[in-house]
Design a protein around this motif. Sequence first.
Motif, mmCIF file in Angstrom:
data_model
loop_
_atom_site.group_PDB
_atom_site.id
_atom_site.type_symbol
_atom_site.label_atom_id
_atom_site.label_comp_id
_atom_site.label_asym_id
_atom_site.label_seq_id
_atom_site.Cartn_x
_atom_site.Cartn_y
_atom_site.Cartn_z
ATOM 1 N N ALA A 1 0.832 -1.205 0.000
ATOM 2 C CA ALA A 1 0.000 0.000 0.000
ATOM 3 C C ALA A 1 0.863 1.250 0.000
ATOM 4 C CB ALA A 1 -0.934 -0.006 1.214
ATOM 5 N N TRP A 2 1.900 1.286 0.838
ATOM 6 C CA TRP A 2 2.787 2.452 0.862
ATOM 7 C C TRP A 2 3.504 2.615 -0.457
ATOM 8 C CZ3 TRP A 2 1.896 6.199 3.868
ATOM 9 C CH2 TRP A 2 1.395 5.994 5.158
ATOM 10 N N LYS A 3 3.957 1.522 -1.048
ATOM 11 C CA LYS A 3 4.619 1.610 -2.356
ATOM 12 C C LYS A 3 3.676 2.227 -3.387
ATOM 13 C CE LYS A 3 7.954 -2.054 -1.714
ATOM 14 N NZ LYS A 3 8.367 -3.412 -2.006
ATOM 15 N N LYS A 4 2.424 1.786 -3.366
ATOM 16 C CA LYS A 4 1.441 2.341 -4.303
ATOM 17 C C LYS A 4 1.197 3.825 -4.047
ATOM 18 C CE LYS A 4 -2.094 -0.184 -5.788
ATOM 19 N NZ LYS A 4 -3.277 -1.090 -5.841
ATOM 20 N N LEU A 5 1.082 4.204 -2.781
ATOM 21 C CA LEU A 5 0.841 5.610 -2.458
ATOM 22 C C LEU A 5 2.006 6.496 -2.892
ATOM 23 C CD1 LEU A 5 -0.839 5.514 1.063
ATOM 24 C CD2 LEU A 5 -1.811 6.452 -1.038
ATOM 25 N N PHE A 6 3.229 6.094 -2.574
ATOM 26 C CA PHE A 6 4.385 6.897 -2.959
ATOM 27 C C PHE A 6 4.550 6.946 -4.478
ATOM 28 C CE2 PHE A 6 6.044 6.046 1.466
ATOM 29 C CZ PHE A 6 5.910 7.359 1.888
ATOM 30 N N ALA A 7 4.362 5.809 -5.143
ATOM 31 C CA ALA A 7 4.478 5.789 -6.604
ATOM 32 C C ALA A 7 3.412 6.677 -7.236
ATOM 33 C CB ALA A 7 4.364 4.357 -7.127
ATOM 34 N N TYR A 8 2.194 6.633 -6.717
ATOM 35 C CA TYR A 8 1.125 7.487 -7.238
ATOM 36 C C TYR A 8 1.488 8.957 -7.042
ATOM 37 C CZ TYR A 8 -3.213 10.010 -7.712
ATOM 38 O OH TYR A 8 -4.143 10.929 -8.104
ATOM 39 N N HIS A 9 1.878 9.319 -5.833
ATOM 40 C CA HIS A 9 2.220 10.714 -5.536
ATOM 41 C C HIS A 9 3.364 11.205 -6.417
ATOM 42 C CE1 HIS A 9 2.812 14.387 -3.257
ATOM 43 N NE2 HIS A 9 4.098 14.094 -3.225
ATOM 44 N N ASN A 10 4.420 10.419 -6.513
ATOM 45 C CA ASN A 10 5.566 10.838 -7.315
ATOM 46 C C ASN A 10 5.221 10.950 -8.791
ATOM 47 O OD1 ASN A 10 7.382 11.256 -5.230
ATOM 48 N ND2 ASN A 10 8.002 9.113 -5.177
ATOM 49 N N SER A 11 4.418 10.018 -9.305
ATOM 50 C CA SER A 11 4.053 10.100 -10.725
ATOM 51 C C SER A 11 3.188 11.326 -11.002
ATOM 52 C CB SER A 11 3.353 8.822 -11.190
ATOM 53 O OG SER A 11 2.079 8.701 -10.603
ATOM 54 N N LYS A 12 2.324 11.687 -10.070
ATOM 55 C CA LYS A 12 1.471 12.869 -10.238
ATOM 56 C C LYS A 12 2.255 14.164 -10.130
ATOM 57 C CE LYS A 12 -2.608 11.408 -11.065
ATOM 58 N NZ LYS A 12 -3.209 11.710 -12.342
ATOM 59 N N ASN A 13 3.439 14.091 -9.535
ATOM 60 C CA ASN A 13 4.247 15.293 -9.343
ATOM 61 C C ASN A 13 5.508 15.302 -10.209
ATOM 62 O OD1 ASN A 13 2.907 16.972 -7.131
ATOM 63 N ND2 ASN A 13 2.787 14.879 -6.352
ATOM 64 N N GLY A 14 5.456 14.534 -11.303
ATOM 65 C CA GLY A 14 6.522 14.583 -12.297
ATOM 66 C C GLY A 14 7.830 13.932 -11.912
ATOM 67 N N ARG A 15 7.811 13.020 -10.945
ATOM 68 C CA ARG A 15 9.048 12.361 -10.523
ATOM 69 C C ARG A 15 9.096 10.890 -10.929
ATOM 70 N NH1 ARG A 15 7.908 15.947 -6.285
ATOM 71 N NH2 ARG A 15 6.785 14.404 -5.084
ATOM 72 N N GLY A 16 8.199 10.494 -11.789
ATOM 73 C CA GLY A 16 8.161 9.096 -12.213
ATOM 74 C C GLY A 16 7.439 8.237 -11.200
ATOM 75 N N LYS A 17 7.181 7.009 -11.588
ATOM 76 C CA LYS A 17 6.419 6.092 -10.733
ATOM 77 C C LYS A 17 7.382 5.341 -9.807
ATOM 78 C CE LYS A 17 2.431 3.169 -11.081
ATOM 79 N NZ LYS A 17 1.522 2.450 -11.943
ATOM 80 N N LYS A 18 7.925 6.071 -8.824
ATOM 81 C CA LYS A 18 8.879 5.465 -7.910
ATOM 82 C C LYS A 18 8.497 5.776 -6.471
ATOM 83 C CE LYS A 18 11.935 9.276 -9.012
ATOM 84 N NZ LYS A 18 13.190 9.683 -9.529
ATOM 85 N N GLY A 19 9.070 5.018 -5.573
ATOM 86 C CA GLY A 19 8.731 5.147 -4.162
ATOM 87 C C GLY A 19 9.556 6.187 -3.431
ATOM 88 N N TYR A 20 9.464 6.149 -2.129
ATOM 89 C CA TYR A 20 10.192 7.052 -1.232
ATOM 90 C C TYR A 20 11.686 6.797 -1.315
ATOM 91 C CZ TYR A 20 12.424 8.298 3.173
ATOM 92 O OH TYR A 20 13.296 8.766 4.112
ATOM 93 N N LYS A 21 12.457 7.881 -1.281
ATOM 94 C CA LYS A 21 13.913 7.803 -1.181
ATOM 95 C C LYS A 21 14.343 8.564 0.068
ATOM 96 C CE LYS A 21 15.127 9.818 -4.821
ATOM 97 N NZ LYS A 21 15.566 10.515 -5.986
ATOM 98 N N PRO A 22 15.307 8.020 0.837
ATOM 99 C CA PRO A 22 15.796 8.757 2.004
ATOM 100 C C PRO A 22 16.186 10.182 1.620
ATOM 101 C CG PRO A 22 16.688 6.548 2.003
ATOM 102 C CD PRO A 22 15.972 6.730 0.681
#
Length: 171
Positions: free
Chosen positions: A74-95
């Motif tokens: 679920a977290w992976k999906k949320l971060f990937a969704y957020h990043n893709s909507k904000n022009g950072r590609g469909k990727k997860g959280y990075k430190p």
Amino acid sequence: TPDLIPTEGANNPMGEAKGISPGRVVWSQDLNVTSWDGKTGYWFDDKNINQEIVDRMFSASLKELTGAKSDAAAWKKLFAYHNSKNGRGKKGYKPGEKIIIKANCNAIGSPDVKWSDSGYPSPQVINALVIQLIMVAGVEGSDIIISDPSRYIGEYIYNMIRSNPSPEFKK
């Protein structure tokens, strides 16, 4: 007084639905989450709220919102969704990326306000969110900011997060 009728009509959504499940809200209920009798202490006191049940309810809501089978997915999906909507590609959280939690602290105007039975955010729910972010999503604790730009974050929330006993939680 006359009936107030919204110009858009009753039950007619306004604006553009956004989010991973646009326009949707999830609901989780477990009547065993609280033992508060309405008289002893406050509803948000640790002795009146079962954190384990809050954690389970949070997990269920997270999976329901995203359609994922696990919290991590679920977290992976949320971060990937957020990043893709904000022009950072469909990727997860990075430190190093910051996660801001806007706690709705509308009833807390200053550090002098003594919490009572007003509309405060649940310290246990914010705790469940922070635990999930650190322990499940792999977010660094130093990357999490709890804020309400126009209000004071009450001592109950601060103390709940600060005193979490898990050593892994402190990272």
